[in-house]
Enzyme design. Structure first.
Site, PDB file in Angstrom:
ATOM      1  CE1 TYR A  22       7.335   8.183   9.722  1.00  0.00           C
ATOM      2  CE2 TYR A  22       7.890  10.511   9.563  1.00  0.00           C
ATOM      3  CZ  TYR A  22       7.524   9.322   8.957  1.00  0.00           C
ATOM      4  OH  TYR A  22       7.367   9.281   7.595  1.00  0.00           O
ATOM      5  CB  SER A  51      -0.929   0.029   1.235  1.00  0.00           C
ATOM      6  OG  SER A  51      -0.171   0.122   2.431  1.00  0.00           O
ATOM      7  CG  ASP A 104       2.389  -5.055   3.488  1.00  0.00           C
ATOM      8  OD1 ASP A 104       2.713  -3.919   3.089  1.00  0.00           O
ATOM      9  OD2 ASP A 104       1.510  -5.262   4.345  1.00  0.00           O
ATOM     10  CE  LYS A 152      10.290   7.172   7.981  1.00  0.00           C
ATOM     11  NZ  LYS A 152      10.358   5.966   7.129  1.00  0.00           N
ATOM     12  CG  ASP A 176       7.183  -8.066  12.429  1.00  0.00           C
ATOM     13  OD1 ASP A 176       7.841  -7.020  12.214  1.00  0.00           O
ATOM     14  OD2 ASP A 176       6.666  -8.328  13.531  1.00  0.00           O
TER      15      ASP A 176
END
Length: 252
Positions: A156, A16, A37, A160, A64
């Site tokens: 997050y 997705s 996925d 990143k 996973d």
């Protein structure tokens, strides 16, 4: 001239959003693609859809990415299904909208394990395959949050930003093996991950106004640059972070 890579590409989080767009763009270049996925059914369905649309060999695998013990079996199955593996896109990602003082240790670990830790460990697990494939390339999907930060999502942002450091480090180590390593830093993109934020009153308008282009990006606008970085046209590009944000950072 650099050797052109036509071998298969593994895309994590490929069922997705940005991951699927990357897989689609790779397949449209005629390269086999493996969709890894967390959701096995979605991985298999996405692989079948892309195969039907493009005619290339595809493979869907539930995995996973925090479970490194499962990597070897997934790689073996992928190699058997699509042949030589010469590329990786780590698009699997997660976010926890909790600031410092709210996010507990388990939350920190989960975000960092999916977004950051899995990336170099996947490269490590695939190293022999990539080294054996001329013109191999790795792409990590980072974020503009690696550059500007956001007080609501510290884990997050950290994950990143860490990915960009990993890209620079791995690019040095892997260049002698003819493996390039780069990152893409998307801005606001219409994905399932961003959907809850975009559904809040006024947020879509706010995000759109943040860009000189005045809109939210499309997943395909990340998929195409990823396919470029995986391909021969980017044969002299490594250790870089490509910002694809509609100009958001240009006016920060």
């Amino acid at each position: 001239m650099a050797t052109k890579s036509t071998s298969g590409v593994v895309v994590t989080g490929g069922a997705s959003g940005i991951g699927r767009a990357c897989a689609q763009a790779v397949a449209e270049q005629g390269r086999a693609v493996a969709i890894w996925d967390l959701d096995p059914a979605k991985a298999e369905a996405t692989a079948a859809e892309i195969a039907s649309e493009t005619g290339v060999a595809t493979f869907g695998r539930g995995i996973d990415v925090t479970r490194t013990a499962d990597f070897d079996a997934a790689i073996d199955a992928t190699r058997e299904a699509i042949g030589e593996i010469g590329g990786l896109v780590h698009a699997a990602g997660t976010v926890r909208a909790q600031s410092i003082g709210q996010l507990d240790e388990a939350g920190w670990d989960f975000v960092l394990n999916v977004n950051l830790r899995a990336f170099p460990l996947l490269v490590q697990a695939l190293h022999a395959d990539l080294k054996a494939s001329p013109g191999a390339s790795v792409v990590g999907i980072a974020s503009i949050e690696a550059w500007v930060g956001n007080e609501a999502i510290p884990a997050y942002c950290a994950s990143k930003a860490g990915m960009l450091g990993a890209v620079r480090s791995m690019s040095h180590r892997l260049a002698p093996d003819d493996i390039r390593v780069n990152a893409i830093c998307p801005g606001f993109i219409e994905t399932p991950m961003l959907a809850p934020s975009l559904a809040a009153p006024g947020v879509r308008e706010e995000f759109s106004a943040a860009s000189p282009m005045g809109r939210i990006g499309r997943p395909s606008e990340i998929g195409e640059p990823a396919a470029f970085l995986l391909g021969n046209a980017a044969s002299f590009i490594t250790g870089q972070s490509l910002i694809v944000d509609g100009g958001v950072l240009a006016i920060v």
